[in-house]
Design a protein around this motif. Structure first.
Motif, PDB file in Angstrom:
ATOM      1  N   TYR A  17     -31.963 -40.959 -16.128  1.00  0.00           N
ATOM      2  CA  TYR A  17     -31.418 -39.502 -17.049  1.00  0.00           C
ATOM      3  C   TYR A  17     -30.720 -40.264 -17.567  1.00  0.00           C
ATOM      4  CZ  TYR A  17     -34.572 -36.383 -15.669  1.00  0.00           C
ATOM      5  OH  TYR A  17     -35.868 -35.737 -14.748  1.00  0.00           O
ATOM      6  N   GLY A  18     -29.567 -41.380 -17.571  1.00  0.00           N
ATOM      7  CA  GLY A  18     -27.976 -41.130 -18.743  1.00  0.00           C
ATOM      8  C   GLY A  18     -27.248 -42.566 -17.426  1.00  0.00           C
ATOM      9  N   MET A  19     -25.820 -42.410 -18.091  1.00  0.00           N
ATOM     10  CA  MET A  19     -25.292 -43.458 -17.808  1.00  0.00           C
ATOM     11  C   MET A  19     -23.800 -42.448 -17.543  1.00  0.00           C
ATOM     12  SD  MET A  19     -24.309 -46.637 -20.707  1.00  0.00           S
ATOM     13  CE  MET A  19     -23.643 -45.658 -21.419  1.00  0.00           C
ATOM     14  N   ARG A  20     -22.847 -42.830 -16.326  1.00  0.00           N
ATOM     15  CA  ARG A  20     -22.001 -42.733 -16.823  1.00  0.00           C
ATOM     16  C   ARG A  20     -21.013 -43.597 -16.591  1.00  0.00           C
ATOM     17  NH1 ARG A  20     -20.490 -37.424 -12.004  1.00  0.00           N
ATOM     18  NH2 ARG A  20     -18.579 -37.023 -13.415  1.00  0.00           N
ATOM     19  N   ILE A  21     -19.667 -43.147 -16.987  1.00  0.00           N
ATOM     20  CA  ILE A  21     -18.585 -44.308 -16.456  1.00  0.00           C
ATOM     21  C   ILE A  21     -17.474 -44.129 -16.406  1.00  0.00           C
ATOM     22  CG2 ILE A  21     -17.112 -45.711 -17.821  1.00  0.00           C
ATOM     23  CD1 ILE A  21     -19.489 -46.156 -20.406  1.00  0.00           C
ATOM     24  N   GLN A  22     -16.763 -43.764 -15.389  1.00  0.00           N
ATOM     25  CA  GLN A  22     -15.433 -42.990 -14.530  1.00  0.00           C
ATOM     26  C   GLN A  22     -13.633 -44.149 -14.743  1.00  0.00           C
ATOM     27  OE1 GLN A  22     -17.007 -41.308 -11.473  1.00  0.00           O
ATOM     28  NE2 GLN A  22     -16.715 -39.423 -12.179  1.00  0.00           N
ATOM     29  N   TYR A  23     -12.727 -43.812 -15.339  1.00  0.00           N
ATOM     30  CA  TYR A  23     -12.040 -44.585 -15.640  1.00  0.00           C
ATOM     31  C   TYR A  23     -10.607 -43.567 -15.574  1.00  0.00           C
ATOM     32  CZ  TYR A  23      -8.018 -47.567 -17.352  1.00  0.00           C
ATOM     33  OH  TYR A  23      -7.438 -48.581 -17.383  1.00  0.00           O
ATOM     34  N   THR A  24      -9.682 -44.229 -14.127  1.00  0.00           N
ATOM     35  CA  THR A  24      -8.511 -42.813 -14.639  1.00  0.00           C
ATOM     36  C   THR A  24      -7.194 -43.808 -15.653  1.00  0.00           C
ATOM     37  OG1 THR A  24      -8.705 -42.237 -12.337  1.00  0.00           O
ATOM     38  CG2 THR A  24      -6.866 -42.433 -13.355  1.00  0.00           C
ATOM     39  N   PHE A  25      -6.732 -43.930 -16.188  1.00  0.00           N
ATOM     40  CA  PHE A  25      -5.943 -44.049 -16.873  1.00  0.00           C
ATOM     41  C   PHE A  25      -4.109 -44.313 -16.067  1.00  0.00           C
ATOM     42  CE2 PHE A  25      -8.665 -42.540 -19.983  1.00  0.00           C
ATOM     43  CZ  PHE A  25      -8.632 -43.210 -21.253  1.00  0.00           C
ATOM     44  N   GLY A  26      -4.239 -45.406 -16.187  1.00  0.00           N
ATOM     45  CA  GLY A  26      -2.728 -45.709 -15.393  1.00  0.00           C
ATOM     46  C   GLY A  26      -1.380 -45.711 -15.943  1.00  0.00           C
TER      47      GLY A  26
END
Length: 89
Positions: A17-26
């Protein structure tokens, strides 16, 4: 279940159904420690990708030649189907 960040539609799950992007800012970022968690449906994925590409000096979009990667018979119907010699059934 997920909700598209762009259109707010609700979907049963992310698979297909879709796309996911996860990122933790440093450390040192104005968003230090924050989690960037973007989930978009297939209908919104192109618009989100276009927006990201527009701010990049080098495009993050890569084209994949699946024939080179998997061989020319990739995703082609089998014309030599028989009951002998198949590894998978």
């Amino acid at each position: 279940m997920f909700i598209c960040n762009k259109c707010k539609k609700i979907f049963p799950d992310l698979d297909g159904y879709g796309m996911r992007i996860q990122y933790t800012f440093g450390y040192g970022s104005k968003r230090d420690g924050d989690l960037f968690d973007l989930t978009v449906c297939n209908e919104c994925a192109d618009a989100v990708a276009d927006a990201i590409v527009n701010v990049c000096a080098i495009s993050p979009i890569a084209s994949v030649d699946y024939d080179v990667l998997y061989g020319e018979d990739f995703a082609q119907p089998d014309d030599d189907i028989s009951d002998e010699g198949h590894i998978f059934s």
